[in-house]
Design an enzyme around this catalytic site. Structure first.
Site, PDB file in Angstrom:
ATOM      1  N   HIS A 103       0.808  -1.232   0.000  1.00 16.01           N
ATOM      2  CA  HIS A 103       0.000   0.000   0.000  1.00 16.01           C
ATOM      3  C   HIS A 103       0.836   1.275   0.000  1.00 16.01           C
ATOM      4  CE1 HIS A 103      -3.426  -2.471   0.266  1.00 16.01           C
ATOM      5  NE2 HIS A 103      -3.746  -2.350   1.539  1.00 16.01           N
TER       6      HIS A 103
ATOM      7  N   HIS B 151      -9.679   2.684  -0.003  1.00 22.35           N
ATOM      8  CA  HIS B 151      -9.718   1.570   0.941  1.00 22.35           C
ATOM      9  C   HIS B 151     -10.847   1.731   1.964  1.00 22.35           C
ATOM     10  CE1 HIS B 151      -8.150  -1.651   3.450  1.00 22.35           C
ATOM     11  NE2 HIS B 151      -7.154  -1.835   2.617  1.00 22.35           N
ATOM     12  N   SER B 152     -12.013   2.213   1.483  1.00 18.50           N
ATOM     13  CA  SER B 152     -13.158   2.315   2.403  1.00 18.50           C
ATOM     14  C   SER B 152     -13.641   0.933   2.805  1.00 18.50           C
ATOM     15  CB  SER B 152     -14.298   3.086   1.727  1.00 18.50           C
ATOM     16  OG  SER B 152     -13.977   4.461   1.632  1.00 18.50           O
TER      17      SER B 152
ATOM     18  N   ASP C 204      -9.299 -11.980   1.123  1.00 17.13           N
ATOM     19  CA  ASP C 204      -8.332 -10.887   1.023  1.00 17.13           C
ATOM     20  C   ASP C 204      -7.738 -10.970  -0.374  1.00 17.13           C
ATOM     21  OD1 ASP C 204      -5.579  -9.797   3.201  1.00 17.13           O
ATOM     22  OD2 ASP C 204      -6.607  -8.854   1.498  1.00 17.13           O
TER      23      ASP C 204
ATOM     24  N   GLU D 169     -11.768  -2.981  -3.233  1.00 13.48           N
ATOM     25  CA  GLU D 169     -10.687  -2.101  -3.696  1.00 13.48           C
ATOM     26  C   GLU D 169     -10.457  -2.301  -5.198  1.00 13.48           C
ATOM     27  OE1 GLU D 169      -7.255  -2.823  -1.041  1.00 13.48           O
ATOM     28  OE2 GLU D 169      -8.733  -3.766   0.241  1.00 13.48           O
TER      29      GLU D 169
HETATM   30  C1  G6D Z   1      -3.984  -6.618   5.564  1.00 15.02           C
HETATM   31  O1  G6D Z   1      -3.790  -8.210   3.785  1.00 15.02           O
HETATM   32  C2  G6D Z   1      -4.585  -7.154   4.287  1.00 15.02           C
HETATM   33  C3  G6D Z   1      -4.652  -6.068   3.250  1.00 15.02           C
HETATM   34  O2  G6D Z   1      -5.287  -6.549   2.081  1.00 15.02           O
HETATM   35  C4  G6D Z   1      -5.422  -4.881   3.835  1.00 15.02           C
HETATM   36  O3  G6D Z   1      -5.449  -3.852   2.883  1.00 15.02           O
HETATM   37  C5  G6D Z   1      -4.749  -4.404   5.107  1.00 15.02           C
HETATM   38  O4  G6D Z   1      -4.659  -5.453   6.034  1.00 15.02           O
HETATM   39  C6  G6D Z   1      -5.550  -3.275   5.758  1.00 15.02           C
HETATM   40  O5  G6D Z   1      -2.634  -6.320   5.345  1.00 15.02           O
END
Ligand code: G6D
Length: 349
Positions: A105, A179-180, A252, A313
């Protein structure tokens, strides 16, 4: 249509402004110029009761101390890049390794952790705020001075659009998303396990135990990843499918979208009657069901816990630079990146 602005706090002496976009139907979208974070989306339920449907905070301190990207614009590169390293034109780049030896990210100081400039625009049937940030060459290890714009628009038809635009003076990578965490029950009354998701996707990416794509693209057929006819989120929580277990008993995962800009995702909460339809020009969507939410903080009085919200996302595929069969996220020098995702809130027919 209205636009309201007020001070939301400050970071190192820099004021942070909160902007509320209001339409004539009573829908509101509140965002702040730290991380372009969407802190509230107020929409009616089937009885007309207006409540918030995203996870967020009312203080800047909570966003700094507790937030797992709640409502934030994520980039330069959303998702993971294996070992945080990649090669462009025979030059090797090393990004910040901020997650388990990999890059996640955008790193320690991604788009979610900077203060953006902002400008509001008021129209007859829509109101907008445009956020702008110039990410300097080498920030978090990325090449190029990247001029990034994010526009939030609320229309009188209860459509909320997020448009991205970027240009760089050197070849670089770009994969940006919002990322809401959505929870249609209203004010976090319930978790999202009984939310029903319809998702037009025939395949998803296999992840390894560090949540890095293996490169395998798996069929959803006959698995809890098949949302084509609608499915409760709880199916993936109760599932023994190794990919659900590996994701912390949930999802995820990046899904490859079978269609674009044609009601690809429809999320419903039968009890409240709220419905969210998401359309995008991006090739994929990461469904994240809040499996890593810990209960060590509260969210507007509600104790954080797994499955309190889910993320859709819309983006390119994580770690695409290491998988030539994935759509590319390389942005050439002076090439303009543009993308739009539309969120439409209404009540179930
Ligand atoms: C964890 O693996 C998840 C990610 O996909 C998410 O964006 C993050 O937490 C907030 O790392």
């Amino acid at each position: 249509m209205e636009i309201l602005q007020e001070n939301f706090g400050e970071i190192n002496g820099h004021p942070v402004t909160s902007t509320t976009l209001v339409n004539d139907q009573g829908m509101e979208v509140v965002s702040i110029d730290y991380g372009c974070i969407i802190s509230k989306i107020i929409v009616p339920d089937k009885t007309g009761k207006r409540e918030n449907v995203v996870l967020g905070f009312d203080t800047i301190e909570e966003y700094i101390n507790d937030s797992p990207y709640f409502g934030a614009v994520v980039g330069r590169f959303a998702g993971r890049i294996k070992e945080g390293t990649f090669e462009l034109d025979s030059q090797t780049y090393q990004l910040e390794k901020n997650n388990n030896g990999h890059h996640l990210h955008g790193g320690l100081k991604g788009f979610d952790k900077v203060i953006w400039n902002s400008q509001v625009l008021k129209g007859e049937s829509e109101v907008s705020i445009v956020y702008n940030y110039l990410s300097p060459d080498g920030e978090e290890g990325y090449p190029g001075n990247l001029d990034m714009k994010v526009k939030y628009t609320l229309t009188n038809a209860n459509e909320f659009l997020i448009s991205y635009e970027a240009i760089s003076d050197k070849k670089t990578l770009i994969n940006v998303t919002n990322h809401s965490y959505f929870n249609l029950s209203g004010n976090l009354k319930r978790d999202i396990l009984e939310h029903d998701l319809t998702l037009k996707s025939d395949s998803f990416l296999e992840l390894d135990n560090e949540l890095i794509p293996t490169g395998e693209i798996l069929s959803v057929e006959g698995t809890p990843f098949d949302f084509r006819e609608g499915r409760y989120i709880k199916d993936g929580v109760e599932s023994e499918h190794p990919q659900n277990v590996l994701a912390g008993n949930g999802y995820d995962h990046p899904f490859l979208l079978a269609e674009k800009e044609n009601k690809e995702m429809v999320l419903k909460d039968e009890e409240s009657g709220r419905q969210l339809t998401v359309e995008t020009d991006q090739p994929s969507v990461v469904l994240y069901t809040g499996t890593q939410l810990e209960s060590n903080f509260t969210i507007r009085g509600v104790k954080a816990r797994k499955y309190l919200g889910l993320c859709l996302e819309t983006q390119g595929l994580p770690d695409s630079i290491h998988h030539s069969h994935f759509p590319s996220n390389i942005l050439d020098k002076d090439e303009v990146f543009r993308s739009t995702t539309k969120y439409v809130f209404d009540v179930i027919d």
